[in-house]
Design a protein around this motif. Structure first.
Motif, PDB file in Angstrom:
ATOM      1  N   LEU A  33       1.460  -1.120  -0.106  1.00  0.00           N
ATOM      2  CA  LEU A  33      -0.107   0.094   0.119  1.00  0.00           C
ATOM      3  C   LEU A  33       0.910   1.663   0.097  1.00  0.00           C
ATOM      4  O   LEU A  33       0.625   2.417  -0.794  1.00  0.00           O
ATOM      5  CB  LEU A  33      -1.024  -0.153   1.308  1.00  0.00           C
ATOM      6  CG  LEU A  33      -2.075  -1.317   0.715  1.00  0.00           C
ATOM      7  CD1 LEU A  33      -2.762  -0.609   2.914  1.00  0.00           C
ATOM      8  CD2 LEU A  33      -3.109  -0.227  -0.094  1.00  0.00           C
ATOM      9  N   ALA A  34       2.612   0.784   0.900  1.00  0.00           N
ATOM     10  CA  ALA A  34       2.964   2.328   0.448  1.00  0.00           C
ATOM     11  C   ALA A  34       3.821   2.495  -0.394  1.00  0.00           C
ATOM     12  O   ALA A  34       4.142   3.543  -0.540  1.00  0.00           O
ATOM     13  CB  ALA A  34       3.773   2.249   1.671  1.00  0.00           C
ATOM     14  N   GLY A  35       3.460   1.717  -2.175  1.00  0.00           N
ATOM     15  CA  GLY A  35       4.211   1.404  -2.911  1.00  0.00           C
ATOM     16  C   GLY A  35       5.842   0.745  -3.085  1.00  0.00           C
ATOM     17  O   GLY A  35       6.336   1.057  -3.570  1.00  0.00           O
ATOM     18  N   GLY A  36       5.684  -0.076  -1.687  1.00  0.00           N
ATOM     19  CA  GLY A  36       6.736  -0.879  -1.396  1.00  0.00           C
ATOM     20  C   GLY A  36       6.671  -1.519  -2.218  1.00  0.00           C
ATOM     21  O   GLY A  36       5.915  -2.499  -2.646  1.00  0.00           O
ATOM     22  N   VAL A  37       7.532  -2.460  -2.127  1.00  0.00           N
ATOM     23  CA  VAL A  37       8.234  -3.742  -2.805  1.00  0.00           C
ATOM     24  C   VAL A  37       8.841  -5.014  -1.764  1.00  0.00           C
ATOM     25  O   VAL A  37       9.606  -4.289  -1.527  1.00  0.00           O
ATOM     26  CB  VAL A  37       9.443  -4.146  -3.907  1.00  0.00           C
ATOM     27  CG1 VAL A  37       9.896  -5.321  -4.590  1.00  0.00           C
ATOM     28  CG2 VAL A  37       8.668  -3.011  -4.716  1.00  0.00           C
ATOM     29  N   THR A  38       7.889  -5.622  -1.603  1.00  0.00           N
ATOM     30  CA  THR A  38       8.362  -6.969  -0.456  1.00  0.00           C
ATOM     31  C   THR A  38       9.318  -7.588  -1.267  1.00  0.00           C
ATOM     32  O   THR A  38       9.021  -8.344  -2.085  1.00  0.00           O
ATOM     33  CB  THR A  38       6.546  -7.493  -0.168  1.00  0.00           C
ATOM     34  OG1 THR A  38       6.648  -6.980   0.689  1.00  0.00           O
ATOM     35  CG2 THR A  38       8.002  -8.516   1.088  1.00  0.00           C
ATOM     36  N   VAL A  39      10.350  -7.930  -0.206  1.00  0.00           N
ATOM     37  CA  VAL A  39      11.997  -8.874  -0.552  1.00  0.00           C
ATOM     38  C   VAL A  39      11.544 -10.271   0.483  1.00  0.00           C
ATOM     39  O   VAL A  39      12.005  -9.646   1.581  1.00  0.00           O
ATOM     40  CB  VAL A  39      12.784  -8.148  -1.278  1.00  0.00           C
ATOM     41  CG1 VAL A  39      14.038  -9.272  -1.628  1.00  0.00           C
ATOM     42  CG2 VAL A  39      13.550  -7.001  -2.036  1.00  0.00           C
TER      43      VAL A  39
END
Ligand SMILES: Cc1ncc(COP(=O)(O)O)c(C=O)c1O
Length: 406
Positions: A142-148
């Protein structure tokens, strides 16, 4: 000439991409079956089965009668609660912070969401040790981040190493989510490993969001050191998430907080001022009584959880095909059920832990959350925050069913 109709999207891509909370979904399904008369025993919910201690409830009752609490109050939290949280943080973990670094949120969940929303830009990568609590990737997305995801399995007690984190690091790595004691595994990082991870993060300018909501729930004389206490140099790039839910059996009151550098707290508070404003004052007053009172009730609950932990680990370890490391914190156990996959139970082949959990719910009337919800298929999460008798009956029923696997 043909006319093409463009159907407008009903649900935005951003919100449409959010999955329902798998843990809440399992709990809802178990409750619905129970309401329909089925004797379902639920190991799904992550909440203590105790009532909130009476002195905390009494503070709330008094607060409800005081007209000062019937009005809007500062969005960032009641000043006396922010002070009390700063004092409690120093008392419990030894982390010295000022009240203006504390933001009171609607549960730890909102603190997680706001922490990511405040520091993550689109495309920033967040390292997320897996198995992970199901909310983190949604908040990151939702924050525009990418989960790794950085996966650790039962062979290392579900603890990730600096080497694994380093292998996952890229120039876009902005933050690491750190949770100890962990939901869903109950794993607790030892001090040396906390220190190594904290130092690695400082060296590479990586933010750490450290979720300490289970700080008081550790067993076998194990403690969960606070990362910014072990590595003080990280204070300027560290956000602590915490709350009253698990320690004081207050899941329904919805009070949590984030502690961050003052500029981050201010920015997150600006967001909150437009999103939800102040947390309900009656709940804030209850939280004030909780964090400024004694930990006696919390310790009594911990003894009960410890007893149940020992029972559940022993019982699960007797089921063929189930491997169960002993958790040292929180109130979850995270057994591997990989030894049962591909086998047949009552004429159905369980190809995944989702399939197996469905069979367990259908035939043993026991609700567990499959590992898929936590980023690692092949496992079950069971919460042992339920009555001793239900716990024993539920695991016995599940064990009897799983022993039929062939
Ligand atoms: C790891 C972790 N963090 C945060 C929370 C948030 O708790 P709450 O929003 O009830 O304060 C939970 C709840 O399950 C949790 O397991």
């Amino acid at each position: 000439m043909s006319e093409t109709t463009v159907t407008p999207r009903r649900i935005s891509a951003r919100i449409g991409g959010i999955a329902e909370s798998a843990t809440l979904a399992v709990d809802a399904k178990a409750k619905a079956l129970k309401a329909a008369g089925r004797p379902v025993i639920g190991f799904g919910a992550g909440e203590p089965d105790f009532p909130t201690p009476p002195e905390i409830v009494a503070a709330a009752v008094a607060a409800a009668e005081d007209p000062r609490n019937h009005r809007y109050t500062p969005a960032a939290g009641l000043p006396e609660l922010r002070e009390a949280i700063a004092a409690k943080t120093q008392r419990d973990s030894g982390y010295a912070v000022a009240a203006n670094q504390v933001l009171v949120t609607n549960g730890g969940k909102q603190a997680v969401y706001q922490a990511f929303a405040t520091i993550i830009d689109p495309g920033d990568e967040v390292l997320l040790p897996a198995p992970y609590w199901t909310t983190y990737p949604e908040a990151i997305g939702l924050a525009g981040g990418v989960t790794v995801p950085v996966v650790a399995d039962e062979t290392t007690g579900y603890l990730v190493t600096v080497e694994q984190l380093e292998a996952a690091r890229t120039p876009r790595t902005k933050a690491l989510l750190f949770c100890s004691p962990s939901n869903p595994t109950g794993a607790v990082y030892p001090r040396e490993q906390v220190e190594a991870i904290g130092r690695w993060a400082v060296e590479h300018g990586i933010w750490v969001i450290t979720d300490e909501i289970y700080e008081h729930l550790t067993y076998d004389a194990v403690t969960a050191p606070s990362l910014p206490v072990v590595v003080p140099e990280i204070a300027d790039t560290c956000i602590v998430v915490n709350g009253v839910a698990k320690t004081y059996a207050m899941t329904g009151w919805r009070v949590g907080w984030m502690i961050s550098p003052a500029d981050v707290t201010k920015a997150a508070g600006n967001l909150q001022s437009h999103l939800s404003s102040n947390v309900a004052n009656v709940s804030q007053r209850a939280a004030l009584a909780a964090v400024s009172g004694s930990l006696d009730a919390a310790h009594a609950m911990r003894s009960a959880f410890d007893r149940r932990r020992q029972t559940i680990v022993k019982m699960l370890s007797e089921i063929p095909g189930v491997e169960v490391p002993t958790p040292q914190g929180a109130f979850y156990v995270y057994p591997s059920v990989k030894g049962l996959l591909g086998k047949e139970i009552r004429g159905v082949r369980a190809e995944s832990s989702v399939d197996l959990a469905a069979l367990v719910l259908e035939h043993a009337e026991v609700a567990v959350v499959p590992g898929e919800a936590f980023g690692t298929p092949g496992y079950f999460r069971l919460s042992y925050a339920l009555g001793d008798e239900d716990l024993a009956t539920g695991v016995t029923r599940m064990g009897a069913l799983l022993s039929e696997a062939k």
